[in-house]
Design an enzyme around this catalytic site. Structure first.
Site, PDB file in Angstrom:
ATOM      1  N   ASP A   1       0.895  -0.987  -0.100  1.00 35.44           N
ATOM      2  CA  ASP A   1       0.100  -0.122  -0.215  1.00 35.44           C
ATOM      3  C   ASP A   1       0.906   1.344   0.025  1.00 35.44           C
ATOM      4  O   ASP A   1       1.866   1.320   0.522  1.00 35.44           O
ATOM      5  CB  ASP A   1      -0.920  -0.045   1.260  1.00 35.44           C
ATOM      6  CG  ASP A   1      -1.829  -1.377   1.446  1.00 35.44           C
ATOM      7  OD1 ASP A   1      -2.847  -1.007   0.819  1.00 35.44           O
ATOM      8  OD2 ASP A   1      -1.446  -2.282   1.918  1.00 35.44           O
ATOM      9  N   LYS A   2       0.051   2.291  -0.738  1.00 40.78           N
ATOM     10  CA  LYS A   2       0.825   3.654  -0.691  1.00 40.78           C
ATOM     11  C   LYS A   2       0.789   4.385   0.624  1.00 40.78           C
ATOM     12  O   LYS A   2       1.545   4.873   1.390  1.00 40.78           O
ATOM     13  CB  LYS A   2       0.535   4.495  -1.819  1.00 40.78           C
ATOM     14  CG  LYS A   2       1.094   5.738  -1.588  1.00 40.78           C
ATOM     15  CD  LYS A   2       0.705   6.758  -2.931  1.00 40.78           C
ATOM     16  CE  LYS A   2       1.273   8.251  -2.888  1.00 40.78           C
ATOM     17  NZ  LYS A   2       0.911   8.817  -3.901  1.00 40.78           N
TER      18      LYS A   2
END
EC number: 5.4.99.27
Length: 348
Positions: free
Chosen positions: A78-79
């Site tokens: 995930d960012k």
């Protein structure tokens, strides 16, 4: 795409918030490889903050002046989170990397290995997620249902992240498969095909969950002709329904990711599966576990902050947000978990 349905939840009287921020959403990759400590490849255990895996790879590639394809990684993270994962580079860059600095990336440790990390070289991920606005009574209920899901199984949906914002990629995928949209880029084409397969899988799984609920059951109902994945990684359709092996988790029922050269269900199970099958799709088909079992659940409640930290491990390819959806009994979107500042949180 239809709503994701679940077998267990805390009920409508309980609600909580979670946010995909670096402090509230932490992901640690669990490698499936035991690194040898010697070899021609340098294995970096790295921590990144507010970066996609591709962003991080690009930063390392620029620093070492090598093509991004020369950097190996096992999975995408995930960012909007703090995440750790393993990447591999040629060992000749070891001295150069000792001077590496980036404000959003930290090299935690290094070791050597005989070959590069490949996509899929991970066992799963460990998550640590803060749930906000939870009182102590609800914290106990959340922990109780989380452990019950871990025991009985979690429907292994693809999470909202799979389908892009506002599910725009679903429309693109359908138009491409129907011949109404031409995609030249091979990576984008493969991505859209996987979206197409994922939508069918999620809709099939929803039907199977609803079938279970219609029978007033909370443990996923198995059918004659289901295809199972064994703990040795083999697919089969037993002639006799394997209730004992299913309950002991030695066999897990699977769903179809439609395509060619893949084992399909039979009998009663096929009647439902064929509604979500495109037998003319020329790409390779797969089977995906219908259920997964969250492990090593830990709950820590901070009364002053009305915060419950929920930590757990999931196998690769599964989504932490699906586990949270199951607990809450509702579907989330990117908009629901968007990063918010402290003032916005306080007003909620």
């Amino acid at each position: 795409m239809r709503k994701r349905e679940y077998l267990q939840s805390v009920g409508e009287d309980i609600s909580f918030k979670f946010y995909q921020t670096p402090t509230d959403f932490v992901v640690d990759e669990i490698s499936s490889t035991e690194f040898k400590g010697k070899g021609n490849y340098l294995i970096l255990h790295v921590k990144k903050v507010e970066l996609t895996t591709w962003d991080m790879i690009a930063i390392f590639a620029e620093y070492m002046a090598v093509p991004a394809q020369k950097i190996g990684y096992a999975g995408l993270k995930d960012k909007h989170a703090t995440t750790t994962q393993y990447i591999s580079v040629d060992a000749s860059y070891e001295t150069l990397l000792k001077k590496f600095y980036h404000k959003q990336i930290k090299i935690l440790s290094t070791t050597r290995h005989s070959h590069s990390i490949r996509m899929g070289d991970l066992a799963g991920n460990r998550f640590s997620i803060n749930l906000h606005f939870v009182d102590n009574i609800d914290a106990g209920k959340i922990e109780k249902v989380a452990r019950r899901i871990a025991k009985d199984g979690l429907p292994n949906y693809f999470g909202y992240q799979r389908f892009g914002r506002d599910a725009d990629s679903i429309k693109q995928a359908q138009e491409m498969i129907q011949g109404e949209l031409f995609i030249e880029d091979s990576k984008l084409k493969n991505f859209l095909i996987s979206i197409y397969q994922s939508v069918f899988f999620n809709d099939w799984l929803r039907d199977r969950v609803n079938l279970t609920l219609e029978n007033n059951e909370t443990k996923f109902k198995i059918l004659e002709g289901d295809v199972y994945l064994s703990d040795a990684g083999n697919l089969s359709t037993p002639k006799i329904m394997p209730t004992k092996e299913y309950e002991s988790k030695k066999l897990v029922p699977t769903g179809l990711l439609c395509g060619r050269d893949i084992f399909r269900a039979r009998s009663d199970a096929r009647e439902i599966e064929k509604k979500y099958d495109d037998e003319f799709l020329q790409e390779k088909g797969y089977r995906r576990e219908a259920l997964i079992y969250p492990k090593d659940i830990e709950c820590t409640y901070v009364k002053k902050q009305t915060l419950l930290n929920l930590s757990f491990s999931l196998p690769k390819g599964s989504y932490a947000t699906v586990f949270l959806e199951s607990i809450a009994g509702k579907n989330y979107s990117a908009k629901d978990v968007k990063a918010k500042d402290a003032k916005a949180k306080a007003k909620k």
